[in-house]
Design a protein around this motif. Sequence first.
Motif, short mmCIF file in Angstrom:
data_model
loop_
_atom_site.label_atom_id
_atom_site.label_comp_id
_atom_site.label_asym_id
_atom_site.label_seq_id
_atom_site.Cartn_x
_atom_site.Cartn_y
_atom_site.Cartn_z
N VAL A 13 0.77 -1.09 0.03
CA VAL A 13 0.08 0.08 -0.12
C VAL A 13 0.70 1.23 0.07
O VAL A 13 1.69 1.39 0.84
N THR A 14 0.79 1.99 -1.04
CA THR A 14 1.48 3.25 -1.31
C THR A 14 0.76 4.48 -1.13
O THR A 14 -0.47 4.31 -1.32
N PRO A 15 1.13 5.70 -0.60
CA PRO A 15 2.57 5.98 -0.75
C PRO A 15 3.16 5.15 0.62
O PRO A 15 2.63 5.25 1.64
N SER A 16 4.58 4.83 0.44
CA SER A 16 5.33 3.98 1.36
C SER A 16 6.73 4.51 1.76
O SER A 16 7.12 4.71 0.48
N ASP A 60 -10.50 -3.24 -1.67
CA ASP A 60 -10.58 -4.17 -2.92
C ASP A 60 -9.51 -4.26 -3.91
O ASP A 60 -9.34 -5.15 -4.55
N ALA A 61 -8.95 -2.90 -4.04
CA ALA A 61 -7.89 -2.86 -5.24
C ALA A 61 -6.71 -3.54 -4.45
O ALA A 61 -5.94 -4.08 -5.31
N VAL A 62 -6.49 -3.55 -3.13
CA VAL A 62 -5.59 -4.37 -2.82
C VAL A 62 -5.69 -5.85 -2.75
O VAL A 62 -4.76 -6.49 -3.29
N GLU A 81 -11.47 -2.26 8.90
CA GLU A 81 -10.37 -2.46 7.75
C GLU A 81 -9.57 -3.50 8.13
O GLU A 81 -9.23 -4.56 7.14
N GLY A 82 -8.83 -3.58 9.29
CA GLY A 82 -8.04 -4.60 9.65
C GLY A 82 -8.85 -5.94 9.39
O GLY A 82 -7.97 -6.94 9.25
N GLU A 83 -9.73 -5.99 10.04
CA GLU A 83 -10.64 -7.33 10.20
C GLU A 83 -10.91 -8.04 8.60
O GLU A 83 -10.64 -8.91 8.50
N LEU A 117 -9.08 -6.95 6.06
CA LEU A 117 -7.66 -7.46 5.69
C LEU A 117 -7.41 -8.82 6.11
O LEU A 117 -6.68 -9.95 5.35
N LEU A 118 -7.61 -9.02 7.41
CA LEU A 118 -7.09 -10.32 8.11
C LEU A 118 -8.01 -11.56 7.56
O LEU A 118 -7.43 -12.48 7.10
N GLU A 119 -9.11 -11.22 7.24
CA GLU A 119 -10.01 -12.39 6.62
C GLU A 119 -9.49 -12.76 5.17
O GLU A 119 -9.39 -13.83 4.73
N PHE A 120 -9.03 -11.82 4.46
CA PHE A 120 -8.73 -12.20 3.05
C PHE A 120 -7.51 -12.84 3.29
O PHE A 120 -6.95 -13.88 2.70
N ALA A 121 -6.56 -12.43 4.12
CA ALA A 121 -5.16 -12.99 4.41
C ALA A 121 -5.22 -14.38 4.68
O ALA A 121 -4.58 -15.33 4.23
N ARG A 122 -6.23 -14.58 5.69
CA ARG A 122 -6.46 -16.05 6.20
C ARG A 122 -7.03 -16.75 5.02
O ARG A 122 -6.46 -18.17 4.78
N ALA A 123 -7.93 -16.35 4.46
CA ALA A 123 -8.48 -17.24 3.30
C ALA A 123 -7.54 -17.65 2.12
O ALA A 123 -7.47 -18.61 1.45
N ARG A 124 -6.44 -16.42 1.64
CA ARG A 124 -5.73 -16.77 0.66
C ARG A 124 -4.18 -17.39 1.06
O ARG A 124 -3.19 -17.41 0.45
N ASN A 125 -4.01 -17.40 2.48
CA ASN A 125 -2.75 -17.72 3.23
C ASN A 125 -1.71 -16.68 2.59
O ASN A 125 -0.49 -17.26 1.97
#
Length: 398
Positions: free
Chosen positions: A127-130, A162-164, A192-194, A196-204
Amino acid sequence: MRGSQARGDVMGLIRPGIEELADSPIIDVWRMGFQVEGVIGMWAGEPDVPTPAFICDAAAKAMADGHTFYCHNRGIEPVRAALVSYHQRVYGLEIPESRFALTSSGMNAVMLVAQALIEQGDNIVAVTPSWPNICRAMQMNGADIREVAMGRGDAGWSLDLDAVFAACDARTKLIYLASPGNPTGFMLEREEGERLLEFARARNIAILSDEVYHRIVYDRPYAFSMLEIARPDDPVFIIGSFSKSWAMTGWRLGWLVYPEGLAPTFEKLIQFNTSGAPQFLQYGAIAALNDGDAFTAEFVARCAAGRAIVNERLGRMARIRNIPNNGSFYAMFSVDGVSDTLNFCKRAVVEARIGMAPGEAFGKGAEGLVRLCYAKSAENLTEAMDRLEHFVAGYAEG
Ligand SMILES: Cc1ncc(COP(=O)(O)O)c(C=O)c1O
């Protein structure tokens, strides 16, 4: 090809991937400033106050007491205990010492995660700017970088999750996000964190949550941490640092929180990178964690005063549009008629004796913006704003 290099051609030995890494434009401008007397440097993410005495004294005493030996790769036992109790105190979380590593800076913690996860051909979604160093560390380990720009508007920065998610594919190893952000000051909210976490868990896919500014906030006691919602076995890695909250940039100390079961992995990686941070410095870190709240509160109040000066002055300057900033200690703004911010910043060093960082250093979404760090004295910031106002009034691109 290496085999055809003439003997003595050292450059021929260097990995092409290292040679191709772009230098940080922030450093470009900074280098120019070394020759300019009286320059007010706001380019780097660094307070202008030295580390408080109680922290220095603890390290000096430890050195005098003979804590000068090799030590545990994840940090001496009392520093891990101090990290445990710090997380209990700040977030009310019980995280076992086995999930912490004391590292040789926050940057080193990023590098360790990159080395642990990235294989040639993987990609990371940032996620940018970073802050540019993060993506460079990933690239050094073979990752392709996919930048997803945050939205920017009069209300500040916004994150399009969604773009992420759309930027991720089967080769995505991790998603990088800093909250509070550098350079944006953006702060992730729990909902937003929740997601993100749900997506990360589902996709490892791992989440690399950069929380080095977690105490540098102005409307809450601390920023939301992914640790507050992650289970111990979630693919969540947290970057922490002593640099910002306790004015310890030069100590090069940070920490990493990783999922349960990975202590042997990170012990090994630390062993083969630095073999651990200097033991006597770790006593300074313990003092910061255990007794540093009053200093942090004072420091944040100072940053809040700097932020008020900078936002008020930038808000009144003709040609400047300042983007609202919530956390960390940076202002980001555009200047009417300026697209080449590297040149703008270079000329500002020489012509106005003020040091700022060009937006292009921070990747997608920062085009046409300039960053400055307001963790400085009111006196210096007031003078810097006077100089900036004068400089911008007469500035023409080209
Ligand atoms: C967003 C972010 N992450 C990580 C770091 C690394 O901090 P350090 O290596 O000083 O601990 C910085 C430093 O500026 C930063 O801005």
